[in-house]
Structures are given as structure tokens and as C-alpha cells.
Design a protein around this motif. Sequence first.
Motif, PDB file in Angstrom:
ATOM      1  N   ALA A  34       0.737  -1.244   0.060  1.00 29.01           N
ATOM      2  CA  ALA A  34       0.081  -0.079  -0.083  1.00 29.01           C
ATOM      3  C   ALA A  34       0.840   1.221  -0.072  1.00 29.01           C
ATOM      4  N   SER A  35       0.451   2.263  -0.819  1.00 34.50           N
ATOM      5  CA  SER A  35       1.081   3.581  -0.805  1.00 34.50           C
ATOM      6  C   SER A  35       0.330   4.468   0.170  1.00 34.50           C
ATOM      7  N   VAL A  36       1.537   5.421   0.712  1.00 34.84           N
ATOM      8  CA  VAL A  36       0.994   6.480   1.739  1.00 34.84           C
ATOM      9  C   VAL A  36       1.493   7.704   0.937  1.00 34.84           C
ATOM     10  N   PRO A  37       0.449   8.593   0.933  1.00 38.13           N
ATOM     11  CA  PRO A  37       1.115   9.970   0.503  1.00 38.13           C
ATOM     12  C   PRO A  37       1.686  10.902   1.580  1.00 38.13           C
ATOM     13  N   ILE A  38       2.969  11.234   1.366  1.00 41.71           N
ATOM     14  CA  ILE A  38       3.576  12.131   2.385  1.00 41.71           C
ATOM     15  C   ILE A  38       4.151  13.610   1.711  1.00 41.71           C
ATOM     16  N   LEU A  39       4.266  14.421   2.417  1.00 42.33           N
ATOM     17  CA  LEU A  39       4.991  15.598   1.829  1.00 42.33           C
ATOM     18  C   LEU A  39       6.535  15.776   1.936  1.00 42.33           C
ATOM     19  N   VAL A  40       6.963  16.174   0.943  1.00 42.37           N
ATOM     20  CA  VAL A  40       8.726  16.191   0.852  1.00 42.37           C
ATOM     21  C   VAL A  40       8.869  17.792   0.356  1.00 42.37           C
ATOM     22  N   ALA A  41      10.106  18.016   0.588  1.00 39.02           N
ATOM     23  CA  ALA A  41      10.643  19.471   0.120  1.00 39.02           C
ATOM     24  C   ALA A  41      10.751  19.569  -1.440  1.00 39.02           C
ATOM     25  N   ALA A  42      10.135  20.340  -2.048  1.00 34.67           N
ATOM     26  CA  ALA A  42      10.256  20.810  -3.455  1.00 34.67           C
ATOM     27  C   ALA A  42      11.128  21.505  -3.675  1.00 34.67           C
ATOM     28  N   ARG A  43      12.209  22.008  -2.628  1.00 32.87           N
ATOM     29  CA  ARG A  43      13.659  22.679  -2.852  1.00 32.87           C
ATOM     30  C   ARG A  43      14.117  22.875  -1.505  1.00 32.87           C
ATOM     31  N   ASP A  44      15.442  23.096  -1.593  1.00 34.65           N
ATOM     32  CA  ASP A  44      15.955  23.178  -0.435  1.00 34.65           C
ATOM     33  C   ASP A  44      15.545  24.450   0.751  1.00 34.65           C
ATOM     34  N   LEU A  45      15.182  24.182   1.653  1.00 34.72           N
ATOM     35  CA  LEU A  45      14.457  25.039   2.372  1.00 34.72           C
ATOM     36  C   LEU A  45      15.285  25.314   3.695  1.00 34.72           C
ATOM     37  N   LEU A  79       6.336  26.660  10.672  1.00 33.85           N
ATOM     38  CA  LEU A  79       7.643  27.030  10.878  1.00 33.85           C
ATOM     39  C   LEU A  79       8.720  25.998  10.941  1.00 33.85           C
ATOM     40  N   LEU A  80       9.773  26.180  10.249  1.00 32.01           N
ATOM     41  CA  LEU A  80      10.816  24.844  10.005  1.00 32.01           C
ATOM     42  C   LEU A  80      11.799  25.066  11.210  1.00 32.01           C
ATOM     43  N   THR A  81      12.037  24.056  11.930  1.00 31.32           N
ATOM     44  CA  THR A  81      13.015  24.132  13.239  1.00 31.32           C
ATOM     45  C   THR A  81      14.392  24.068  12.560  1.00 31.32           C
ATOM     46  N   GLY A  82      14.395  23.504  11.484  1.00 30.08           N
ATOM     47  CA  GLY A  82      15.881  23.239  10.655  1.00 30.08           C
ATOM     48  C   GLY A  82      15.955  23.358   9.396  1.00 30.08           C
ATOM     49  N   PRO A  83      16.845  23.336   8.576  1.00 28.46           N
ATOM     50  CA  PRO A  83      17.034  23.183   7.303  1.00 28.46           C
ATOM     51  C   PRO A  83      16.486  21.900   6.653  1.00 28.46           C
ATOM     52  N   VAL A  84      16.078  21.786   5.411  1.00 26.19           N
ATOM     53  CA  VAL A  84      15.392  20.635   4.911  1.00 26.19           C
ATOM     54  C   VAL A  84      15.828  20.498   3.451  1.00 26.19           C
ATOM     55  N   ARG A  85      16.606  19.540   3.132  1.00 22.22           N
ATOM     56  CA  ARG A  85      17.051  19.259   1.562  1.00 22.22           C
ATOM     57  C   ARG A  85      15.637  19.049   0.617  1.00 22.22           C
ATOM     58  N   ARG A  86      16.106  19.444  -0.560  1.00 19.03           N
ATOM     59  CA  ARG A  86      14.965  18.998  -1.664  1.00 19.03           C
ATOM     60  C   ARG A  86      14.797  17.375  -1.763  1.00 19.03           C
ATOM     61  N   GLY A  87      13.478  16.979  -1.600  1.00 21.76           N
ATOM     62  CA  GLY A  87      13.351  15.724  -1.809  1.00 21.76           C
ATOM     63  C   GLY A  87      13.088  14.938  -0.500  1.00 21.76           C
ATOM     64  N   GLU A  88      13.802  15.771   0.553  1.00 23.05           N
ATOM     65  CA  GLU A  88      13.374  14.959   2.006  1.00 23.05           C
ATOM     66  C   GLU A  88      12.206  14.964   2.477  1.00 23.05           C
ATOM     67  N   ALA A  89      11.694  14.111   3.152  1.00 22.16           N
ATOM     68  CA  ALA A  89      10.446  13.762   3.732  1.00 22.16           C
ATOM     69  C   ALA A  89      10.335  14.748   4.861  1.00 22.16           C
ATOM     70  N   LEU A  90       9.358  15.544   5.008  1.00 20.17           N
ATOM     71  CA  LEU A  90       8.833  16.639   5.989  1.00 20.17           C
ATOM     72  C   LEU A  90       8.357  15.693   7.409  1.00 20.17           C
ATOM     73  N   THR A  91       9.131  15.819   8.407  1.00 21.04           N
ATOM     74  CA  THR A  91       8.558  14.851   9.693  1.00 21.04           C
ATOM     75  C   THR A  91       8.093  16.075  10.537  1.00 21.04           C
ATOM     76  N   ASP A  92       7.625  15.359  11.718  1.00 18.53           N
ATOM     77  CA  ASP A  92       6.852  16.325  12.648  1.00 18.53           C
ATOM     78  C   ASP A  92       8.016  17.201  13.541  1.00 18.53           C
ATOM     79  N   VAL A  93       9.214  16.629  13.534  1.00 13.89           N
ATOM     80  CA  VAL A  93      10.460  17.192  14.399  1.00 13.89           C
ATOM     81  C   VAL A  93      10.772  18.388  13.622  1.00 13.89           C
ATOM     82  N   ARG A  94      10.484  18.344  12.465  1.00 14.62           N
ATOM     83  CA  ARG A  94      10.940  19.718  11.590  1.00 14.62           C
ATOM     84  C   ARG A  94      10.078  20.579  11.551  1.00 14.62           C
ATOM     85  N   LEU A  95       8.904  20.706  12.467  1.00 16.10           N
ATOM     86  CA  LEU A  95       8.159  21.621  12.286  1.00 16.10           C
ATOM     87  C   LEU A  95       7.835  22.119  13.666  1.00 16.10           C
ATOM     88  N   ALA A  96       7.853  23.630  14.015  1.00 13.54           N
ATOM     89  CA  ALA A  96       7.571  24.070  15.288  1.00 13.54           C
ATOM     90  C   ALA A  96       6.205  23.987  15.645  1.00 13.54           C
TER      91      ALA A  96
END
Length: 200
Positions: A34-45, A79-96
Motif C-alpha cells: 500500500a502506498s502512503v502520500p507524504i509531503l517532501v520538500a520541493a526545494r532546499d528550505l 515554521l521549520l525548526t531546521g534546514p530541509v533538503r530538496r526531496g527530503e520527507a517532512l517529519t513532525d520534528v521539523r515543524l515548530a
Amino acid sequence: MKAWLARFRRPLAAAFAAASVGLAVLAARPPAPASVPILVAARDLAGGATLHGGDLRSVALPATLVPDGAVRSGATGRLLTGPVRRGEALTDVRLAGGGLLDGYGPGTVATPVRIADAGAVRLLHPGDRVDVLAAAQSPEGAVSPGRARAVAQGVPVLAVPHAASGMAGDQGALIVLATSRDQAAMLAGAGSVLSLAIVS
């Protein structure tokens, strides 16, 4: 009709046998995961950035490859708590969260500290860990010779206020740290008589 069947009996039998084998293989093949849709960075953030619609894209991953805490929706405006690379999956610890101290344990306080070197502050992002050093000053404000002492070590940066980060000269620049109450008391006491610097 009989002559036609006799003529093509062997080819038809071979075709039916091949079809049976193909169906058996399909039946034995495990279903696709089964596939799960998740959010990833579209560019370096950059850390500390507020997320907008164009910063993220949705991708479908097999459930076994989805990282813990993966964010599936609702990240815009956070708000991002730290930098995120393009294509990196966004996780809860990256969000303030809603408050600066969300996710920190009891006894942690948000401590504003004014750093003498405003240029060094511009290199910081929320989530960075820093040591805060203090050098003694003379009554006239000059830094006294001798080694700086550590006032707080390995403390995370909660925020780098944009308005203050551009301040320079005697005013320095403001950052907000996650500290214990004892560290906050030491930093508050040091601020009036000491010049502060940071080491990442």
C-alpha cells in the motif's frame, strides 16, 4: 470443424497451457504494498522559514519506506525548526509547534540572550545547538584579558528574531535559547557585566 480443431489442437493446447501458467504466477505474486502520500520538500528550505504551498509536494511511498512522524498534510504556514533538503520527507520534528517550547520537557524555559557578535548570529537557525561563552568586562566596558568561560553548553536555538538579527555594534543581536532555569539565571546574570559569544 473437426478438421480445423485437429489442425490447431496442439497450438491451442500450448496457448492454454501458457495462459494457465501466467494466471498461476499472477495469483502467487504478493499484492503491491500500500502506498502512503507524504509531503517532501520541493526545494532546499532554510531553517526558520515559514512554509508556503510551493515549498512542498506530495509523493506516494510504500508504507514500509515512510519515516516515523512523516507529515501528510497541514504544513502550510508552519515554521521549520531546521534546514530541509530538496526531496527530503517532512517529519513532525521539523515543524515548530504553536509555542516555542512545544516538544521540550518540563523545566525548560525560553531564554532570550543578546550576543555581541551580530554576524555570528546571522549564521544560526532554529534547532542549532550552541555554547554560550562569556568574557569578563572592565567597569569601562572593555573586555578583560583571560579565557572566556562557558555559561551554557549544547543548548538549542529556539528562535532568531529577524528584526534583531541585523543589529550590530554595541547592541549585538538577540537569540532565544531553550535552557534550564539554572542556565537562564546564569545567562541573565552574565548579560549585565559580560560580553557573550557563541560557538556552534
